[in-house]
Write a protein that holds these residues in place. Structure first.
Motif, mmCIF file in Angstrom:
data_model
loop_
_atom_site.group_PDB
_atom_site.id
_atom_site.type_symbol
_atom_site.label_atom_id
_atom_site.label_comp_id
_atom_site.label_asym_id
_atom_site.label_seq_id
_atom_site.Cartn_x
_atom_site.Cartn_y
_atom_site.Cartn_z
ATOM 1 N N ARG A 1 29.063 33.191 -8.346
ATOM 2 C CA ARG A 1 30.634 32.763 -8.233
ATOM 3 C C ARG A 1 30.481 31.622 -7.973
ATOM 4 N N ALA A 2 29.492 30.934 -7.057
ATOM 5 C CA ALA A 2 29.600 29.603 -6.586
ATOM 6 C C ALA A 2 29.304 28.664 -7.676
ATOM 7 N N ASP B 1 28.747 44.505 -6.588
ATOM 8 C CA ASP B 1 28.746 44.455 -4.923
ATOM 9 C C ASP B 1 29.625 45.099 -4.021
ATOM 10 N N GLN B 2 30.740 45.408 -4.711
ATOM 11 C CA GLN B 2 31.873 45.716 -4.024
ATOM 12 C C GLN B 2 32.004 47.348 -4.092
ATOM 13 N N GLU C 1 27.275 36.254 -5.270
ATOM 14 C CA GLU C 1 28.021 35.178 -4.384
ATOM 15 C C GLU C 1 27.425 33.932 -5.068
ATOM 16 N N THR C 2 26.130 33.748 -5.414
ATOM 17 C CA THR C 2 25.413 32.483 -5.933
ATOM 18 C C THR C 2 26.151 32.150 -7.356
ATOM 19 N N SER D 1 24.181 41.461 -3.623
ATOM 20 C CA SER D 1 25.592 40.698 -3.219
ATOM 21 C C SER D 1 25.103 39.186 -3.099
ATOM 22 N N GLU D 2 23.753 38.911 -2.849
ATOM 23 C CA GLU D 2 23.521 37.276 -2.774
ATOM 24 C C GLU D 2 23.596 36.935 -4.429
#
Length: 219
Positions: free
Chosen positions: A55-56, A194-195, A52-53, A48-49
């Motif tokens: 996507r950012a 991650d979903q 998230e990274t 998940s990290e």
């Protein structure tokens, strides 16, 4: 003291670890310069990290390699920011380090490759081909690098070549530069990796492995 990459080059790592790391480095080379694609070592990272990274930082795709006892046995291709995610079994892996004649394969070209997508004739096959081909930017017409995804009996063979025309259009020299492997699709889901709650678009069923004549990706 030698660096990690020096140890890798000299094969001083544990043999099982060497195989999986070699394949990850090969993916990183094959997909080099692809538009914002993330492929790094994630042994201690939470998935998940990572997502998230990525996507950012506007990454378009994440490629994850799964291993069992040092042998690569799975590949996950996750398109960002919203999916889909394709899960493949990974078989018969031969990395560039496994090729004996290292001098003949040379360095990895940095030009974008032309793609050959063969025998993805069903609706699911076309969906799978679209997921794979969007890992690569559009090449220039004069690119002499070719990546092939060829489906036969629902096993997708990956091959990587360069070519030269030494004596005109009828004299073509094809050189395999690796890596090579087979993929077996077993799941596509609509979200990112991650979903866990993401809906399955398609998943292989037990009876599909025993059906002799059924072809899910092509003829």
């Amino acid at each position: 003291m030698k660096t990690f990459h020096e140890k890798l080059t000299d094969r001083e790592l544990n043999p099982s670890m060497f195989k999986i790391i070699s394949l990850i480095l090969n993916f990183n080379q094959v997909l080099k310069k692809s538009t914002k694609l993330c492929s790094w070592f994630a042994f201690l990272q939470v998935i998940s990290e990572i997502i998230e990274t990525c996507r950012a930082h506007d990454f378009t795709d994440v490629v994850l390699v799964h291993e069992h006892r040092g042998q690569p046995d799975g590949l996950i291709v996750c398109h960002l920011p919203f999916g889909p995610t394709a899960y493949f079994g990974l078989l018969n892996v031969v990395t560039r380090h496994d090729i004996k004649d290292r001098k003949s394969i040379g360095t990895m070209p940095e030009v974008y490759p032309h793609l050959i997508l063969n025998n993805f004739s069903t609706k699911l096959g076309q969906r799978t081909a679209n997921i794979l081909k969007h890992l690569f930017p559009v090449p220039k017409p004069d690119s002499k690098r070719i990546i092939t995804f060829a489906n036969q009996s629902d096993y997708i063979s990956f091959r990587h070549h360069t070519y030269e025309k030494h004596g005109g259009p009828k004299s073509l020299e094809l050189k395999e530069i690796g890596p090579r492997f087979e993929l077996r699709l077993y799941q596509i889901k609509l979200g990112t990796v991650d979903q866990s709650e993401a809906q399955n678009e398609w998943v292989i069923r037990p009876y599909m492995n025993t059906a002799k004549k059924q072809k899910i990706l092509g003829d």
